[in-house]
Design a protein around this motif. Sequence first.
Motif, PDB file in Angstrom:
ATOM      1  N   VAL A   1       0.835  -1.211   0.000  1.00 33.47           N
ATOM      2  CA  VAL A   1       0.000   0.000   0.000  1.00 33.47           C
ATOM      3  C   VAL A   1       0.869   1.260   0.000  1.00 33.47           C
ATOM      4  CG1 VAL A   1      -1.648   1.317   1.381  1.00 33.47           C
ATOM      5  CG2 VAL A   1      -1.986  -1.120   1.056  1.00 33.47           C
ATOM      6  N   ASN A   2       1.988   1.219   0.711  1.00 32.58           N
ATOM      7  CA  ASN A   2       2.839   2.410   0.845  1.00 32.58           C
ATOM      8  C   ASN A   2       3.908   2.510  -0.241  1.00 32.58           C
ATOM      9  OD1 ASN A   2       2.141   3.845   3.535  1.00 32.58           O
ATOM     10  ND2 ASN A   2       2.141   1.677   4.061  1.00 32.58           N
ATOM     11  N   GLN A   3       3.921   1.562  -1.170  1.00 31.81           N
ATOM     12  CA  GLN A   3       4.904   1.604  -2.245  1.00 31.81           C
ATOM     13  C   GLN A   3       4.448   2.563  -3.342  1.00 31.81           C
ATOM     14  OE1 GLN A   3       5.690  -2.232  -3.910  1.00 31.81           O
ATOM     15  NE2 GLN A   3       7.661  -1.651  -4.784  1.00 31.81           N
ATOM     16  N   SER A   4       5.372   3.321  -3.894  1.00 29.56           N
ATOM     17  CA  SER A   4       5.055   4.263  -4.970  1.00 29.56           C
ATOM     18  C   SER A   4       4.647   3.498  -6.228  1.00 29.56           C
ATOM     19  CB  SER A   4       6.262   5.154  -5.284  1.00 29.56           C
ATOM     20  OG  SER A   4       6.627   5.903  -4.149  1.00 29.56           O
ATOM     21  N   LYS A   5       3.665   4.031  -6.944  1.00 35.13           N
ATOM     22  CA  LYS A   5       3.236   3.408  -8.183  1.00 35.13           C
ATOM     23  C   LYS A   5       4.252   3.681  -9.286  1.00 35.13           C
ATOM     24  CE  LYS A   5      -1.731   3.475  -7.219  1.00 35.13           C
ATOM     25  NZ  LYS A   5      -3.062   3.919  -7.681  1.00 35.13           N
TER      26      LYS A   5
END
Length: 774
Positions: A56-60
């Motif tokens: 969820v906290n990973q950059s797209k």
Amino acid sequence: MDYQNENMNNHLAQGFSMRDENELNLRYLVQVVMQRIHIVIIMFLIIFIGTILYTVNQSKVYKSGTKILIENGVAAGGVFEQMTPFINNDMVINNEIQIITSRTIAERTINSLMVMYPLDSLYLFDRGLLAENQSFNTKLKKQLKKIFSREEEKVLTLDEKKKSYVDRLLEKLEVEPVRETQTINISIESRNPDEAAIILNELVTQYYANDLERVSNSAGKVRKFLEDQINEIEPQLAAVEEKLSDFLESEGVVDLTENAKQLIEKSSEFEAQLFTARAELNVIRDQLEYLRGQLSEKQQQVMDNRLQVANPLVLRLREEIASLEKSLIGEDLSSTNVQETIRDIKIKRERLEEETSYLVKAGYLPGKEDPLAVNQIIIDQIIELESQKVSLETRVEEYSKLNDYYNDLIEAIPSANISYIKLERERQTQERIYLLMKERYEEARIQEASQISNVYIIDKAVPDYDPIKPKTKLNILLGFVFGLAAGIGVILLREFMDNSIRSKEDLERLGLTVLGIVPSMSIDKTKKVLDKKYSTYDDFRNRLISHFKPRSPISESFRSLRTNLELSVPSDKPVSSLVVTSAGAAEGKSTVIANLAIAYAQFGMKVLLVDGDMRKPDIYKMFSTPKKPGLANMITKRSKLDESIYKTEIDNLYVMPAGSIPPNPSELLGSTAMKELFTQLRKQFDKIFFDAPPLMAVTDAALLGSITDGVLLVTRAGEAQKEVVVHLQQEMKNTKIRIAGTVLNDVNPKNTSSGYYYYYQRYYFDKYYGENTK
């Protein structure tokens, strides 16, 4: 026949045994996992929830792609035609991939983007460094780096930043060929879909421009060479014309014969042709030097060796072509003979190409599978230029001869006109050279301008707004799988590292006889098994489950122990006295001996239970007898026998407590008085059981075992260590003390393979006695 049947039966028995063992091991592993299922759940939740939070906290990340076509063929590198008959598609594509992924193209792309966009506008540059654009994971990494790293963050110069941008671009760039085609897929990743398309389009533009410069490089060299020649000839022509003008003013008009005029015209023509041939030869030599410079030293050696072998085979054709071209010099190109000669030259050139093709197939010249094929285009150019060089060298030689011939004729003219003829010839020669150079110069300009790249952009990059990272579904699936695997792995690793005795099979592998298996009997569970009227008894009395609940499966395990103990020896040599001990403390020896004694008493035998543990006596607590007098008092003759033995509420069961705790228990147990007391007790009781301290702690149990019929070793499942039991077994063997057998105590049916015996016993026990036994 009987022997064959016996072998077949043995094989079948072994097969069933192996299958049963495998099934048992599998069931055992399942039991181990289920017993510690809480560890699996905890590990699973930690990894699974951690995976979700990380995802969820990973950059797209977005990806943009383009496709380009690499066309076979080589653009002309000069004003002279070049032959490229053999092209290895795979090698060409691989070469282009190396160029696309080179630092040169990356640097050109970065330089162009830095001109068009501010540094804080692209993630490729410094946009990702802004706090509002950083993901939680990135911020966490930076904070951890600050905590654990003492290095201060360095301020980069512009050149250092450019280098980092180039490295970042190459890291995010992906280039791969499409099989069975001449196309290449190029893609790049970015945190912004529009930025990915912008960067990729600029990179392809720079690659296209670089390729165009590359194919135009040779033509540009020729144009520059011709331009320098024109700039050099122009002042020379002007100087000659000025000299001729001055001569005519001073000498007047010179009347030349027709023959002299033809000599001047022919001489100037051939001198101009000689100059042009030398110029072309210099161009070809420059091109050969440039092309050879593109090859490694080893490749040059291989090529030179092969050309030396191939030269005798093709030299004849080259010489014939050069000879025919020489015969055309000075001839009328419209005549029939000249046209036939031109056709012969064309035929021989075609044969030369065929011979060259054959040499490639024969291995004399590099081909598709050759180590030199990586530079196949360069090799093809060198071969053609070498052929042209031979032809030009022949032309230079012939023009030199003709030029010398006409010079000799001019020298034979009367001296009155010789000065004028030389000046006029020099003027015409310079004029012809100048006009020829201008013509070739214009051709070179047109050819340079007409150069096209071998690269064709099939599709421009467009933004793709579907992120490729993070792969949420895949990450969640992997988190689920790895969470379970990690939990199970921790349990199995812990089980593998555990060297304790956990099952009946562990004891049997050590060479010990297992006489009984006692299920887990914790105090809380025991209270539930006992009747309500006994629930107020203390914990020690609650251990006497064989007395309080004789029809329970746990009580039945002690009766089974009694039976196995009786059957383990010949009927004519029954066990009348036995020491019950353990390797270490808290393994349940006192509970086992108390219930075993009860089982024998219930069988109708007169049983004496002696508390031989004078250091931590517990037996008196279980049966609620006085603590003293007891064994210690009897040995020291401070009490009488009837005062030290107490009758219990259980028929046929008597207890002798430890008595007063002495300072030297081992000396008392090894004394003559002890042996006399033991002899006296054997006469009064059918069975005598001694509760002895742990063997690893003191020697009391060994002293008692030396005067009794043997030692019964109690091991708690999961507590006793294998190496300790092996050590005790060796000590008993050295001291010639018989180990009557072992009891595996506190067995959790869900935790060991031995529990199956308990399950089956419990099932048939309940089926026979009914549910009220529970």
